[in-house]
Scaffold this active site. Structure first.
Site, PDB file in Angstrom:
ATOM      1  N   HIS A   1       3.091   4.189 -14.084  1.00 46.95           N
ATOM      2  CA  HIS A   1       2.939   3.028 -13.202  1.00 46.95           C
ATOM      3  C   HIS A   1       4.290   2.347 -13.036  1.00 46.95           C
ATOM      4  CE1 HIS A   1       0.900  -0.268 -11.172  1.00 46.95           C
ATOM      5  NE2 HIS A   1       1.832  -1.022 -11.732  1.00 46.95           N
TER       6      HIS A   1
ATOM      7  N   ASP B   1      -9.909  -8.005 -11.391  1.00 45.58           N
ATOM      8  CA  ASP B   1      -8.502  -8.014 -11.002  1.00 45.58           C
ATOM      9  C   ASP B   1      -8.353  -8.018  -9.484  1.00 45.58           C
ATOM     10  OD1 ASP B   1      -5.598  -7.778 -11.469  1.00 45.58           O
ATOM     11  OD2 ASP B   1      -5.903  -5.912 -10.370  1.00 45.58           O
TER      12      ASP B   1
ATOM     13  N   ARG C   1      -4.149 -14.732  -6.358  1.00 44.03           N
ATOM     14  CA  ARG C   1      -2.766 -15.006  -6.801  1.00 44.03           C
ATOM     15  C   ARG C   1      -1.787 -14.803  -5.657  1.00 44.03           C
ATOM     16  NH1 ARG C   1      -2.068 -10.790 -11.003  1.00 44.03           N
ATOM     17  NH2 ARG C   1       0.068 -11.526 -11.074  1.00 44.03           N
TER      18      ARG C   1
ATOM     19  N   SER D   1      -3.093  -7.650 -15.349  1.00 47.85           N
ATOM     20  CA  SER D   1      -3.565  -7.038 -14.107  1.00 47.85           C
ATOM     21  C   SER D   1      -3.277  -5.534 -14.114  1.00 47.85           C
ATOM     22  CB  SER D   1      -2.854  -7.730 -12.928  1.00 47.85           C
ATOM     23  OG  SER D   1      -2.945  -6.983 -11.752  1.00 47.85           O
TER      24      SER D   1
ATOM     25  N   LYS E   1      -6.238  -2.176 -15.160  1.00 51.04           N
ATOM     26  CA  LYS E   1      -6.563  -1.042 -14.282  1.00 51.04           C
ATOM     27  C   LYS E   1      -6.222   0.284 -14.964  1.00 51.04           C
ATOM     28  CE  LYS E   1      -4.268  -3.229 -11.163  1.00 51.04           C
ATOM     29  NZ  LYS E   1      -3.632  -3.958 -10.088  1.00 51.04           N
TER      30      LYS E   1
HETATM   31  N1  URA Z   1       0.866  -5.067  -9.657  1.00 49.92           N
HETATM   32  C1  URA Z   1      -0.379  -5.302 -10.098  1.00 49.92           C
HETATM   33  O1  URA Z   1      -1.239  -4.425 -10.117  1.00 49.92           O
HETATM   34  N2  URA Z   1      -0.671  -6.554 -10.531  1.00 49.92           N
HETATM   35  C2  URA Z   1       0.236  -7.544 -10.534  1.00 49.92           C
HETATM   36  O2  URA Z   1      -0.083  -8.631 -10.946  1.00 49.92           O
HETATM   37  C3  URA Z   1       1.532  -7.274 -10.063  1.00 49.92           C
HETATM   38  C4  URA Z   1       1.820  -6.011  -9.636  1.00 49.92           C
END
Ligand code: URA
Length: 428
Positions: free
Chosen positions: A86, A165, A172, A187, A191
Site C-alpha cells: 500500500h 471507513d 474527512r 483508515s 482496510k
Molecule cells: N488513504 C486512505 O485510505 N485513508 C486515509 O485516511 C488517507 C489515505
C-alpha cells in the site's frame, strides 16, 4: 453489545485532551456506521482527534472497530502465501502496476485492492481503466479464482470491506480532517487487515506531493501503521520514500500504464525500476521468499507474462492501443543549467487540472490526460529544450495547468546537483 454513550461527552473528552475508553470507541464507530451519530458530531470528533491526537491503544481500538464494521476476507484455501503493498499516495506513483505481476512470478499471491484518485494524487484503478475492456469490479469468487490461476489481482475493494471507513473518509475529505496520523493510519490499516493479506509492505511517501510533507511525521505514520499491522498478526514493513519530485516521467492515466509496460519490458525510468524492485524484494521476503531476484524477472519477460494474463483475466486487451489525448502543449527550459527541482505537488495539480484526476467522486477522468516529463532532477538542460508536455482532450484546460507549473522547475548553475534519496528509511 456496548452500552450506550453520549456523542457530546465523547467529543468533549477528545476536545479536552482526554482518552476514550475501548467501549466508547466501539460504540462511536458502530453508532456512526448505523447513522445514530450525526455527520456534524463525527466532524467535530474528527477535528478534535486531528488537533489533539490519540494514544496508541486508542488508535488500535479505533482500527479494530472499523474492521468489525464489515466483512473480513481470508485466503487460506489458496494454499499460497499472500502479500500486498500500500502506498500512501503520490504523483506518478504507478508502482502497483508492474509490482503485482512481478511478485506473482514467484508463486506468491498478490490481492491488491486499490482505489480511485481524488485530488492531485492518481488512483491505480483510474490508470488501469484506460486499458480498453479492463474491469475494476470483481466478485470475491472471481478474485479468488484469478489469485489461484494468475497469482495477481488489482481490483476495487468491495462495499462490504470496512464500511465505517468509507463513510468516515468521505466526511474527512470535506471537513479538512484527512491529515491526521491516527485517522490515516487507522483508515489504511483497517482496510488492509480486513482484506486478509498475510503480509504487507507500506510505501510511506514524504515530500511536497505526499500527505506527509516532512520526515518526522512520515516516520510517525509509518511506525503507527507497522505497529497496527503487527498487533493484528499481519507481518508489516514500511519504506519511507521520496515524493518531492514525481516518480518516473509520466503523471496521468494511460501514459502511466505505458511507462509501467516499459518497466515490465525491462526498460523504463531508473527510479520506477529501483522502487519496483526494492518493494518486490521486501514483499517476497515478507512472504517467505527471501532469495528471489526480481530485477531478473523484469529483464527476462516473466513479469510481463503475468501482467498480460492479469489484464486479460479482467477483460482487458494487453495489446490494445491506449487512448491518446487530443491536445498537447510543451513547456521549454528558460535557461541553461542543471535541473535541481521538479515539484511533485505542482505536477500533480497540473495533471489533475488537465483532466487526469477528479474534483468530486462522481467526476469522469480523461484517460489520455496528464503531464509527460522530459527531464528529471540531476539532468543538464539547455535553454529552449522541452521540459514537460501537457496532455488533455480539452485545450481550455492548458491555462490553469500552466499556472500550476509556473514554479515547478528550479534550474541552477551547471555543476549543482540535487540531493535526492529515493528510499529514505525502512521501518519494521
Ligand atoms: N488513504 C486512505 O485510505 N485513508 C486515509 O485516511 C488517507 C489515505
Amino acid at each position: 453489545m456496548s452500552p450506550d454513550f453520549d456523542a457530546v461527552d465523547i467529543i468533549r473528552t477528545k476536545r479536552d485532551r482526554g482518552t476514550l475508553s475501548g467501549e466508547q470507541i466501539d460504540w462511536t464507530i458502530d453508532a456512526y456506521t448505523r447513522g445514530t451519530i450525526a455527520d456534524e458530531q463525527m466532524s467535530a470528533l474528527n477535528m478534535a482527534i486531528l488537533l489533539n491526537g490519540m494514544s496508541r491503544p486508542e488508535i488500535s481500538r479505533w482500527t479494530t472497530a472499523m474492521i468489525s464494521s464489515g466483512e473480513r476476507m481470508d485466503f487460506p484455501s489458496l494454499g499460497k502465501a499472500t502479500v500486498d503493498k500500500h502506498s500512501t499516495g503520490g504523483v506518478g506513483d504507478k508502482i502497483t502496476l508492474p509490482l503485482a505481476p512481478l511478485v506473482a512470478v514467484y508463486g506468491v499471491a498478490v490481492p491488491q485492492l486499490s482505489g480511485r484518485g481524488l485530488g492531485h494524487t492518481g488512483g491505480t484503478l483510474d490508470k488501469l481503466e484506460s486499458i480498453p475492456g479492463w474491469q475494476a469490479s470483481l466478485s470475491n469468487e472471481q478474485m479468488m479464482s484469478q489469485l489461484s490461476d494468475v497469482g495477481a489481482v488489482i481490483c476495487a475493494a468491495g462495499s462490504g470491506l470496512a464500511p465505517a471507513d468509507k463513510k468516515l473518509y468521505a466526511l474527512r475529505d470535506v471537513t479538512g480532517t484527512v491529515e491526521s496520523i491516527p485517522l490515516i493510519a487507522s483508515s489504511i490499516m483497517s482496510k488492509k487487515i480486513a482484506e486478509g493479506t498475510g503480509s504487507l509492505v507500506l510505501d510511506v511517501k514524504v515530500g511536497s506531493g505526499a500527505f506527509m510533507k516532512d520526515e518526522e511525521s512520515a516516520r510517525e505514520l509509518a511506525e503507527t501503521m507497522v505497529a497496527l499491522g503487527q498487533d493484528a498478526g499481519v507481518k508489516t514493513v514500511a519504506l519511507m520514500t521520496n515524493m518531492e519530485t514525481p516518480l518516473g516521467l509520466t503523471a496521468g492515466n494511460a501514459i502511466e500504464v505505458e511507462e509501467s509496460v516499459q518497466v515490465l519490458a525491462g526498460e523504463g525510468p531508473e527510479d520506477v525500476v529501483e522502487l519496483t524492485v526494492r518493494l518486490a524484494e521486501e514483499m517476497l521476503a515478507a512472504a517467505g521468499v527471501p532469495d528471489a531476484d526480481p530485477a531478473a524477472a523484469l529483464k527476462d519477460g516473466r513479469a510481463m507474462d503475468v501482467w498480460r494474463r492479469m489484464i486479460a483475466a479482467q477483460g482487458g486487451d494487453p495489446d490494445a492501443q491506449l487512448p491518446v489525448a487530443r491536445e498537447s502543449e510543451t513547456i521549454y527550459a528558460p535557461a541553461d543549467g542543471v535541473l535541481v527541482g521538479l515539484d511533485a505537488l505542482s505536477v500533480g495539480v497540473a495533471a489533475w487540472r488537465l483532466g487526469a484526476g477528479r474534483a468530486r467522486k462522481e467526476d469522469q477522468v480523461q484517460a489520455g490526460a496528464g503531464v509527460r516529463m522530459h527531464a528529471k532532477p540531476g539532468a543538464v538542460v539547455r535553454s529552449g529544450e522541452p521540459l514537460m508536455t501537457m496532455l488533455t482532450d480539452d485545450a481550455s484546460r492548458f491555462d490553469r495547468a500552466r499556472e500550476a507549473l509556473a514554479d515547478a522547475v528550479v534550474i541552477a548553475a551547471e555543476g549543482a546537483r540535487p540531493a535526492q534519496r529515493l528510499i529514505i528509511d525502512r521501518i519494521a
